[in-house]
Each structure stands twice: as C-alpha cells, then as structure tokens.
Design a protein around this motif. Sequence first.
Motif, PDB file in Angstrom:
ATOM      1  N   ARG A   1       0.828  -1.220   0.000  1.00 44.63           N
ATOM      2  CA  ARG A   1       0.000   0.000   0.000  1.00 44.63           C
ATOM      3  C   ARG A   1       0.861   1.269   0.000  1.00 44.63           C
ATOM      4  N   SER A   2       2.103   1.160   0.487  1.00 40.88           N
ATOM      5  CA  SER A   2       2.985   2.321   0.568  1.00 40.88           C
ATOM      6  C   SER A   2       3.824   2.522  -0.684  1.00 40.88           C
ATOM      7  N   ALA A   3       3.686   1.626  -1.660  1.00 37.31           N
ATOM      8  CA  ALA A   3       4.500   1.698  -2.874  1.00 37.31           C
ATOM      9  C   ALA A   3       4.084   2.880  -3.746  1.00 37.31           C
ATOM     10  N   ASP A   4       5.057   3.408  -4.501  1.00 35.11           N
ATOM     11  CA  ASP A   4       4.738   4.376  -5.549  1.00 35.11           C
ATOM     12  C   ASP A   4       4.218   3.631  -6.776  1.00 35.11           C
ATOM     13  N   TYR A   5       4.796   2.440  -7.011  1.00 38.26           N
ATOM     14  CA  TYR A   5       4.504   1.679  -8.234  1.00 38.26           C
ATOM     15  C   TYR A   5       4.548   0.198  -7.884  1.00 38.26           C
ATOM     16  N   ILE A   6       3.638  -0.574  -8.453  1.00 39.58           N
ATOM     17  CA  ILE A   6       3.546  -2.006  -8.168  1.00 39.58           C
ATOM     18  C   ILE A   6       3.635  -2.801  -9.468  1.00 39.58           C
ATOM     19  N   LEU A   7       4.449  -3.863  -9.437  1.00 38.04           N
ATOM     20  CA  LEU A   7       4.461  -4.856 -10.508  1.00 38.04           C
ATOM     21  C   LEU A   7       3.840  -6.108  -9.927  1.00 38.04           C
ATOM     22  N   ASP A   8       2.676  -6.514 -10.435  1.00 35.01           N
ATOM     23  CA  ASP A   8       1.943  -7.660  -9.891  1.00 35.01           C
ATOM     24  C   ASP A   8       2.089  -8.848 -10.838  1.00 35.01           C
ATOM     25  N   MET A   9       2.828  -9.879 -10.384  1.00 42.56           N
ATOM     26  CA  MET A   9       3.073 -11.065 -11.196  1.00 42.56           C
ATOM     27  C   MET A   9       1.973 -12.094 -10.956  1.00 42.56           C
ATOM     28  N   GLY A  10       1.781 -12.977 -11.938  1.00 42.11           N
ATOM     29  CA  GLY A  10       0.754 -14.010 -11.760  1.00 42.11           C
ATOM     30  C   GLY A  10       0.216 -14.485 -13.083  1.00 42.11           C
ATOM     31  N   PRO A  11      -1.072 -14.831 -13.129  1.00 38.44           N
ATOM     32  CA  PRO A  11      -2.032 -14.728 -12.024  1.00 38.44           C
ATOM     33  C   PRO A  11      -1.893 -15.837 -10.983  1.00 38.44           C
ATOM     34  N   GLY A  12      -1.316 -17.001 -11.392  1.00 33.91           N
ATOM     35  CA  GLY A  12      -1.113 -18.095 -10.451  1.00 33.91           C
ATOM     36  C   GLY A  12       0.367 -18.338 -10.226  1.00 33.91           C
ATOM     37  N   GLY A  13       0.698 -19.547  -9.730  1.00 36.55           N
ATOM     38  CA  GLY A  13       2.079 -19.936  -9.529  1.00 36.55           C
ATOM     39  C   GLY A  13       2.505 -20.949 -10.577  1.00 36.55           C
ATOM     40  N   GLY A  14       3.815 -21.125 -10.754  1.00 38.34           N
ATOM     41  CA  GLY A  14       4.326 -22.094 -11.725  1.00 38.34           C
ATOM     42  C   GLY A  14       3.929 -21.739 -13.146  1.00 38.34           C
ATOM     43  N   GLU A  15       3.506 -22.742 -13.894  1.00 39.01           N
ATOM     44  CA  GLU A  15       3.109 -22.506 -15.295  1.00 39.01           C
ATOM     45  C   GLU A  15       1.884 -21.603 -15.399  1.00 39.01           C
ATOM     46  N   ALA A  16       1.103 -21.498 -14.314  1.00 33.25           N
ATOM     47  CA  ALA A  16      -0.085 -20.638 -14.313  1.00 33.25           C
ATOM     48  C   ALA A  16       0.275 -19.176 -14.073  1.00 33.25           C
ATOM     49  N   GLY A  17       1.560 -18.916 -13.844  1.00 34.51           N
ATOM     50  CA  GLY A  17       1.994 -17.541 -13.588  1.00 34.51           C
ATOM     51  C   GLY A  17       3.011 -17.082 -14.607  1.00 34.51           C
ATOM     52  N   GLY A  18       3.939 -16.240 -14.147  1.00 33.13           N
ATOM     53  CA  GLY A  18       5.020 -15.796 -15.018  1.00 33.13           C
ATOM     54  C   GLY A  18       4.668 -14.654 -15.939  1.00 33.13           C
ATOM     55  N   ARG A  19       3.523 -14.010 -15.714  1.00 28.05           N
ATOM     56  CA  ARG A  19       3.126 -12.862 -16.539  1.00 28.05           C
ATOM     57  C   ARG A  19       3.001 -11.625 -15.654  1.00 28.05           C
ATOM     58  N   LEU A  20       3.106 -10.476 -16.269  1.00 24.03           N
ATOM     59  CA  LEU A  20       2.865  -9.216 -15.576  1.00 24.03           C
ATOM     60  C   LEU A  20       1.365  -8.951 -15.676  1.00 24.03           C
ATOM     61  N   VAL A  21       0.646  -9.270 -14.589  1.00 19.51           N
ATOM     62  CA  VAL A  21      -0.819  -9.179 -14.592  1.00 19.51           C
ATOM     63  C   VAL A  21      -1.278  -7.729 -14.596  1.00 19.51           C
ATOM     64  N   ALA A  22      -0.599  -6.903 -13.787  1.00 13.42           N
ATOM     65  CA  ALA A  22      -0.979  -5.487 -13.691  1.00 13.42           C
ATOM     66  C   ALA A  22       0.209  -4.692 -13.190  1.00 13.42           C
ATOM     67  N   CYS A  23       0.262  -3.426 -13.561  1.00  7.08           N
ATOM     68  CA  CYS A  23       1.294  -2.535 -13.028  1.00  7.08           C
ATOM     69  C   CYS A  23       0.684  -1.145 -12.876  1.00  7.08           C
TER      70      CYS A  23
END
Length: 447
Positions: free
Chosen positions: A407-429
């Motif tokens: 919550r205190s960040a200026d900018y967030i890189l949110d990885m996911g949406p899941g773990g392993g093969e279900a993740g590895g993408r930049l879901v939102a920034c």
Amino acid sequence: QRTQLARAVRNRTTGVLYVLDEPSIGLHPSNIVGLNAVMHDLIKDGNSVLLVDHDTQILSEADWVIEMGPEAGAGGGYVIAEGSIPQIIANKNSMIGPFLAKTKDLRIRQPIAPEELFALGKLHLSTDRIHTVKPLEVDIPKGRLTVVTGVSGSGKTTLILESLIPALSAHICGEKLPAHVKSVSAEGIDQVKLIDATPIGINVRSTVATYANVHDELRKIFARTPDAKKSKYKAGDFSYNTGKLRCPTCDGTGSISLDVQFLPDVNIPCPDCRGSRYGKDASKIRCVTKSGEAYTLPEIMDMDVRTALSACKDWKLVSQRLNVLNSLGLGYLTLGEETPGLSGGEAQRLKLASEMGKAQSGSVFVFDEPTIGLHPLDVRTLLGVFRTLIENGATVIVIEHDLDVIRSADYILDMGPGGGEAGGRLVACGTPEQIKNAAGSVTGKFI
C-alpha cells in the motif's frame, strides 16, 4: 510447514497441539486465506494450534492472542496484553491492537501522482522466457519505491534476482547480458545492491560492533586513555582477534567447544571471560566520560545499541554510527552480538548501515522480502528507511507480500495470475489504487 500441515489435515489427527513458527513467511495474502482454512480444519478435528506470527491477516482469525513486549531485547519479555481480538483492540497497552482495528496507517510519505511516476526516468527490461516466466517488457520508475508482488511461485524472484540484477550488473560493467535478457535500459545507474537475508560473516569474530565500524573507533578511544598509555597498550591490543587483551582461554571468540564422546561438539560461553572475549587486564583500562562515568571496553561491548548511545555520547563518530543502527530499528542488538546468528531481517538492516546518509542518485537497491519476522511497527521503521534512501536519490525495488508495504508503494508490478506454469506474466502494473481496481489482479483484492 505447509506440507506438514497438509499431511496432518489428511491424516485427521485429534488431540494434537500444533506449534507453528511464523508460517506466513513468504506467503501472498491469497495464500494466507488457504493457510487460515487449514488451521480451522485442524481445530474442528479437535486439535489445538499455537501460532507465533506478526501478520494481522492471520492474527485476526485468532481466538486468543498473547502479546509480548513492550520493546525488543532487554526492554521486552513481558505479556503486555492478552485476550480475544475485541479485547486486544480495546486494550490501551496493546501495540498490535490499532493494526487489528485497522485504525493505524503505516503510510509515511505521500504517494506520487500517476503522471509524475516516471518524471525522474525509468529502467526498462526486455526478456525472453526463462523457467515458468514468459517473455516480459517491464518499466520501473527511477527514484521511486517499486514493489514486486504476486502469489507464491508467480515469478517475482526470477524477474528481479535472475533477470534484472544480472542485467543491470552486466550493463554497469559493460559485459554481455544474460542469455535470456534481450535488452536493458538504465541511464544514470552506476551500482545495484541486493539487500537480502543471507547471514553476515562466517565466524563468531564478526559482531555488530565490528560490522558497523564501531569497534575500531572504540579501540582507538580506549588506547588514548591514561590507563592504556600507562600500560603501553595500543589500539591493536584491544582487538579480540589478535590483541594482547583478548581472553587467552577462548582466544577472543567468547566461547569454547567441548568434545563430547559419540555426540557433536558443544559450544558453551567461555568460563573465564563469560563471553566478553577479553582477558582480565582489559577490565583495568577505564575510559572516563565528560559526565564522570567510567567504562571498560568489555562493558560497552556488552551494552545494547540504545544503552551504548547514552554511554558513548561524548564520542562523535561512535554516536553517529550507533544512531544509524538505532534508526534502522536495531537499538536492541548488543554490540558484541555475533552477526552470523542474526535473523534475516536484522542482517538486511545491518547491511544498510553503511549506506545511510550517502547520496544515492545512481544506485538501485533491491530488497528480497525485508519484512520477514517484522512487527507492523518495525515495518513502519523499514518504510522510513526506504524513504531516506529515496530522498537521497536511490531507486528502491522490493519483492514483498506484506500489504502495508504494498500500500505504501509508488509503483507495483503484480506477477501471476497463479504460480508455476499458471503464472510468469505481468498481470498489472501501476499505483496501489490502479492495482486495486485491476480486474485480473489477485493482489488488488487485498489492498
């Protein structure tokens, strides 16, 4: 811990007391939901669960809370509050209560307006696929606090520790980029520093005082005393590595090893110096302060940072360095404490001591889960450290699950949406507010 819990639930135990030591470490808020469900299943089957943790998302599910304090180290050791969640929230002595009531705001600096985020420039990273992380194009604002988050196994470590840091290091040194990194843009960056939880030092001779460059200064001060001059002691004689004043029994390590037949060796405090590392002659050399107090070096090394600040107030350089440790939330550490035995969070903050107060306009600091084992009040101190680094021009990147840091960040890189093969993408920034409203972000649901 989670694997053992899963087995316990599967086996349907009953009448068992389960003691969990900080099971929230390394867990995204969405993973904690599942952990809470497992603990409730254990209780339904007739078991008891005793949990040692700081995470308010877990604590809010507790039937009974026992809060220790009021401070760390010598200033703590008391039960300052106990009861149900409503009772803890109502208890004026409780330090965790305001966080459980969600009336305490940890944000210590105003968020940057979205249109100003990249005003100081940006880092750009372009990668091919590596492990389960897909090809990525990532922008990180310079001179800001960026938090990289996402569920466990979503690719945060691969993105930052295996891609960004090696790429920046290669860029700074003019070397070839890692094979999976297509390009990196980092104008004006001349150093990248990883502040992680790896232990400091490899032997017992590394202490808080030696690592923080306090011990060398103290040795010089004591070498200038009338007692030392009378005995012809130099600064080097006060070293517990090679000096004449070190304890001859333990050779300045503070402990001795007992050879027990058929069992591993046992280390115990040295019976002669009682862990002080100094021989009896060191106690004869006293330094008298302006206020008339007289101290020996073994006495000062046995003090915690806060106590030593008062004792050493006449010595400018020592006071400055101790003040840095205190501002990092390490005031409870003893000067003679061995650094290999520090917790991961303590080691991270101690590594920062030499960086505080410097101009950092060309520096990138990367923190790998720095809130591990921290109380929300300690997290506030940590956020203050980030603020100081940023005010001195640094770019701060934090891999983190803690919601107060997110919550205190200026900018967030949110990885996911899941773990392993279900993740590895930049879901939102984006800013915390933008992540909160991002449809595909799991993290956004908890902000």
